[in-house]
Design a protein around this motif. Structure first.
Motif, PDB file in Angstrom:
ATOM      1  N   ASN A  73     -38.234 -44.141  12.631  1.00 17.77           N
ATOM      2  CA  ASN A  73     -39.055 -43.612  11.657  1.00 17.77           C
ATOM      3  C   ASN A  73     -39.520 -42.214  11.889  1.00 17.77           C
ATOM      4  O   ASN A  73     -40.220 -41.471  11.185  1.00 17.77           O
ATOM      5  CB  ASN A  73     -40.276 -44.513  11.530  1.00 17.77           C
ATOM      6  N   LYS A  74     -39.153 -41.569  13.105  1.00 16.41           N
ATOM      7  CA  LYS A  74     -39.493 -40.271  13.325  1.00 16.41           C
ATOM      8  C   LYS A  74     -38.087 -39.321  13.359  1.00 16.41           C
ATOM      9  O   LYS A  74     -37.091 -39.856  13.624  1.00 16.41           O
ATOM     10  CB  LYS A  74     -39.886 -40.035  14.738  1.00 16.41           C
ATOM     11  N   GLU A  75     -38.268 -38.358  12.950  1.00 14.07           N
ATOM     12  CA  GLU A  75     -37.095 -37.289  12.701  1.00 14.07           C
ATOM     13  C   GLU A  75     -36.871 -36.746  14.268  1.00 14.07           C
ATOM     14  O   GLU A  75     -37.579 -36.642  15.024  1.00 14.07           O
ATOM     15  CB  GLU A  75     -37.287 -36.173  11.846  1.00 14.07           C
ATOM     16  N   TRP A  76     -35.502 -36.559  14.557  1.00 14.08           N
ATOM     17  CA  TRP A  76     -35.134 -36.143  15.635  1.00 14.08           C
ATOM     18  C   TRP A  76     -35.193 -34.674  15.736  1.00 14.08           C
ATOM     19  O   TRP A  76     -34.442 -33.838  14.797  1.00 14.08           O
ATOM     20  CB  TRP A  76     -33.742 -36.686  15.854  1.00 14.08           C
ATOM     21  N   HIS A  77     -35.866 -34.026  16.741  1.00  8.64           N
ATOM     22  CA  HIS A  77     -35.833 -32.672  16.890  1.00  8.64           C
ATOM     23  C   HIS A  77     -35.369 -32.273  18.160  1.00  8.64           C
ATOM     24  O   HIS A  77     -35.918 -32.965  19.190  1.00  8.64           O
ATOM     25  CB  HIS A  77     -37.369 -32.211  16.602  1.00  8.64           C
ATOM     26  N   GLY A  78     -34.474 -31.248  18.160  1.00 12.97           N
ATOM     27  CA  GLY A  78     -33.892 -30.849  19.613  1.00 12.97           C
ATOM     28  C   GLY A  78     -32.507 -31.337  19.716  1.00 12.97           C
ATOM     29  O   GLY A  78     -32.012 -31.870  18.864  1.00 12.97           O
ATOM     30  N   ARG A  79     -32.145 -31.224  21.084  1.00 13.50           N
ATOM     31  CA  ARG A  79     -31.044 -31.480  21.413  1.00 13.50           C
ATOM     32  C   ARG A  79     -30.526 -33.088  21.270  1.00 13.50           C
ATOM     33  O   ARG A  79     -31.522 -33.790  21.471  1.00 13.50           O
ATOM     34  CB  ARG A  79     -30.705 -31.260  22.912  1.00 13.50           C
ATOM     35  N   TYR A  89     -23.455 -29.321  13.509  1.00 10.29           N
ATOM     36  CA  TYR A  89     -22.665 -29.481  12.648  1.00 10.29           C
ATOM     37  C   TYR A  89     -22.884 -30.709  11.626  1.00 10.29           C
ATOM     38  O   TYR A  89     -22.149 -31.104  10.505  1.00 10.29           O
ATOM     39  CB  TYR A  89     -21.399 -30.335  13.521  1.00 10.29           C
ATOM     40  N   SER A  90     -24.173 -31.270  11.758  1.00  4.77           N
ATOM     41  CA  SER A  90     -24.566 -32.190  10.616  1.00  4.77           C
ATOM     42  C   SER A  90     -26.074 -32.290  10.741  1.00  4.77           C
ATOM     43  O   SER A  90     -26.586 -31.947  11.652  1.00  4.77           O
ATOM     44  CB  SER A  90     -23.971 -33.672  10.975  1.00  4.77           C
ATOM     45  N   ASN A  91     -26.630 -32.434   9.680  1.00  5.33           N
ATOM     46  CA  ASN A  91     -28.227 -32.728   9.561  1.00  5.33           C
ATOM     47  C   ASN A  91     -28.525 -34.233   9.657  1.00  5.33           C
ATOM     48  O   ASN A  91     -29.496 -34.472   9.328  1.00  5.33           O
ATOM     49  CB  ASN A  91     -28.753 -32.143   8.201  1.00  5.33           C
ATOM     50  N   GLU A  92     -27.528 -35.119   9.891  1.00  5.68           N
ATOM     51  CA  GLU A  92     -27.762 -36.497   9.724  1.00  5.68           C
ATOM     52  C   GLU A  92     -28.481 -37.054  11.194  1.00  5.68           C
ATOM     53  O   GLU A  92     -28.286 -36.372  12.118  1.00  5.68           O
ATOM     54  CB  GLU A  92     -26.416 -37.444   9.615  1.00  5.68           C
ATOM     55  N   ASP A  93     -29.227 -37.988  10.952  1.00  2.47           N
ATOM     56  CA  ASP A  93     -29.974 -38.528  12.292  1.00  2.47           C
ATOM     57  C   ASP A  93     -28.885 -38.740  13.164  1.00  2.47           C
ATOM     58  O   ASP A  93     -28.068 -39.765  12.875  1.00  2.47           O
ATOM     59  CB  ASP A  93     -30.861 -39.584  11.880  1.00  2.47           C
ATOM     60  N   PRO A  94     -29.090 -38.254  14.497  1.00  2.81           N
ATOM     61  CA  PRO A  94     -28.177 -38.618  15.616  1.00  2.81           C
ATOM     62  C   PRO A  94     -28.249 -40.373  15.856  1.00  2.81           C
ATOM     63  O   PRO A  94     -26.998 -40.719  16.123  1.00  2.81           O
ATOM     64  CB  PRO A  94     -28.728 -37.951  16.636  1.00  2.81           C
ATOM     65  N   ARG A  95     -29.190 -40.823  15.589  1.00  8.92           N
ATOM     66  CA  ARG A  95     -29.195 -42.208  15.995  1.00  8.92           C
ATOM     67  C   ARG A  95     -28.200 -43.270  14.822  1.00  8.92           C
ATOM     68  O   ARG A  95     -27.638 -43.891  15.160  1.00  8.92           O
ATOM     69  CB  ARG A  95     -30.623 -43.047  15.801  1.00  8.92           C
ATOM     70  N   ALA A  96     -28.199 -42.494  13.790  1.00  5.24           N
ATOM     71  CA  ALA A  96     -27.412 -43.020  12.472  1.00  5.24           C
ATOM     72  C   ALA A  96     -25.658 -42.932  13.060  1.00  5.24           C
ATOM     73  O   ALA A  96     -24.956 -43.749  12.895  1.00  5.24           O
ATOM     74  CB  ALA A  96     -27.720 -42.494  11.302  1.00  5.24           C
ATOM     75  N   ILE A  97     -25.665 -41.713  13.537  1.00  4.15           N
ATOM     76  CA  ILE A  97     -24.266 -41.512  14.130  1.00  4.15           C
ATOM     77  C   ILE A  97     -23.667 -42.167  14.964  1.00  4.15           C
ATOM     78  O   ILE A  97     -22.685 -42.749  15.077  1.00  4.15           O
ATOM     79  CB  ILE A  97     -24.261 -39.918  14.493  1.00  4.15           C
ATOM     80  N   CYS A  98     -24.892 -42.718  16.052  1.00  2.00           N
ATOM     81  CA  CYS A  98     -24.469 -43.476  17.206  1.00  2.00           C
ATOM     82  C   CYS A  98     -24.156 -45.185  16.765  1.00  2.00           C
ATOM     83  O   CYS A  98     -23.038 -45.540  17.197  1.00  2.00           O
ATOM     84  CB  CYS A  98     -25.420 -43.469  18.107  1.00  2.00           C
TER      85      CYS A  98
END
Length: 422
Positions: A4-10, A122-131
């Motif tokens: 529920n929080k946006e991912w900011h940073g690496r 390379y993407s603005n998608e949530d990293p968790r969704a990619i995983c």
């Protein structure tokens, strides 16, 4: 774990295939699912465990364990010899899935890779969704993986182990030290038994203890490694994900074969050197590498290890040239009737563009590489052999010497970007 929080940073992920070799074998033999399965050489072949299914691990079996001990721990286990060609093929499919998400992929081994999915790169998608998508795509191949996600490689590696198998653990930016602090020092990669003993002697038992330790004290205790460990323990190791093209080239590639029956004659040893050299050459050609230094390794029946090196006049990936050097070294290193249980051939010197003379430990001479019509013919033969084995597996085409040795031992291959095996 929340999204529920946006991912900011690496955002650095570590994908680790679960009990990979065993999982691949179960794909071919579904009837083995749910049963203890061990991939590796049997005790009678002086083998070791390559991978154990989670059912076998419940009995205490783990990778690199002597097979004789594993057989005692889990006598009812199903045993299967490794099929590395099949493992590599499936590994390549997994790596392509990761590359579909980001070009920043650093493969660490056949079953493990870091990847950078930092938002905005390379993407603005949530990293968790990619995983989660990667986990689903790997599952569609018939195997499973676990993924750790965080801001550093160190944390992602630890997080990937937290919920195995088929688990996902995300350590969000700002939560690094909270996650690391209570963990035992053994959870951090790079801390072996000797280092752990030193740290515990000084009262450091958790990663949080290392993070809070005095830098000068850590330096006195562990040298330059001390301050580096502290940085990692604080969650501040921001080393980048480096794709293969950017990584330092491997220092050596080698192949080894262990025999259940000791080799005691020169013809048998010569055949072993040729067979292992062919495998090493094939690995070199597959990786587009050529080396200038050949190393022969012999392990005798008393477990003592003896090695010798020889320099070449030019870089090579030619199995015949490597074998010729290995045989010259064999003539000088082995003395009858010393029984030999393991033969290894390695090649290094990939980053040395100029031919150089290397001193042999046993007064060997430099080996000239051929440049002739005969050599060109041999090169064409090697390429044809590589193509057949690449398409149909390493056992599809064999030399007579390989057939002679097939019942004597199993072969393993190693390459390392950071250290010489010999």
């Amino acid at each position: 774990m929340t999204q529920n929080k946006e991912w900011h940073g690496r955002a650095i992920g570590l994908l680790d295939l679960d009990a990979f070799f065993a999982s691949v074998e179960i794909l071919d033999h579904p009837e083995w699912r749910g049963k203890p399965l061990i991939v590796g050489g049997r005790a009678k072949d002086r083998g070791v465990v390559s991978t154990a299914s989670y059912e076998a691990r419940r009995y205490g079996v783990h990778s690199a364990m002597p097979s004789s001990y594993a057989e005692r721990l889990c006598p009812q286990a199903i045993w299967v010899k490794p099929h590395f060609d099949h493992y590599r093929a499936l590994s390549h499919q997994v790596m392509r899935l990761i590359l579909n998400e980001t070009p920043l992929v650093e493969q660490m081994s056949i079953d493990e890779a870091y990847f950078d999915v930092t938002p905005g790169r390379y993407s603005n998608e949530d990293p968790r969704a990619i995983c989660y998508r990667l986990m689903d795509e790997v599952a569609a191949l018939g195997i499973s993986c676990s993924i750790g996600l965080s801001t550093t490689k160190t944390i992602s590696k630890i997080a990937s182990e937290k919920y195995k198998p088929h688990g996902f653990c995300a350590v969000e930016p700002g939560q690094e030290r909270v996650f690391l602090a209570p963990l035992p020092i053994s959870a951090m990669s790079g801390i072996g038994k000797a280092t752990a003993k030193k740290l515990t002697t000084y009262g450091m038992r958790t990663i949080g203890d290392i993070a809070e330790a005095d830098t000068e004290e850590l330096t006195r205790l562990l040298g330059v490694m001390g301050p580096r460990l502290k940085i990692r323990a604080q969650g501040k190791d921001y080393s980048p994900v480096r794709p293969a093209a950017e990584r330092r080239q491997a220092k050596s590639i080698s192949s080894e074969r262990t025999f259940p029956r000791d080799l005691i004659t020169f013809p048998d040893l010569r055949s072993a050197v040729k067979a292992v050299s062919e495998h090493t050459g094939r690995r070199l050609r597959a990786d587009n590498l050529k080396g200038t230094t050949v190393t022969l390794k012999l392990r005798y029946s008393d477990l003592s290890i003896h090695t010798a090196q020889m320099g070449l006049t030019a870089p090579t990936d030619d199995s015949h040239t490597i074998a010729a050097a290995g045989q010259k070294l064999l003539e000088q290193l082995w003395h009858s009737p010393q029984p030999v249980r393991l033969v290894g051939i390695g090649i290094s010197g990939f980053d040395n563009p100029k031919p150089r003379q290397l001193q042999l430990p046993l007064d060997g001479k430099q080996l000239d590489t051929a440049d002739s019509a005969e050599q060109e013919r041999d090169n064409r033969l090697l390429k044809a052999t590589d193509d057949i084995q690449r398409r149909f597996g390493s056992q599809a085409l064999s030399y007579g010497r390989d057939i002679r040795l097939n019942n004597l031992g199993s072969q393993s291959d190693t390459d390392s970007p950071s250290d010489h095996r010999y």
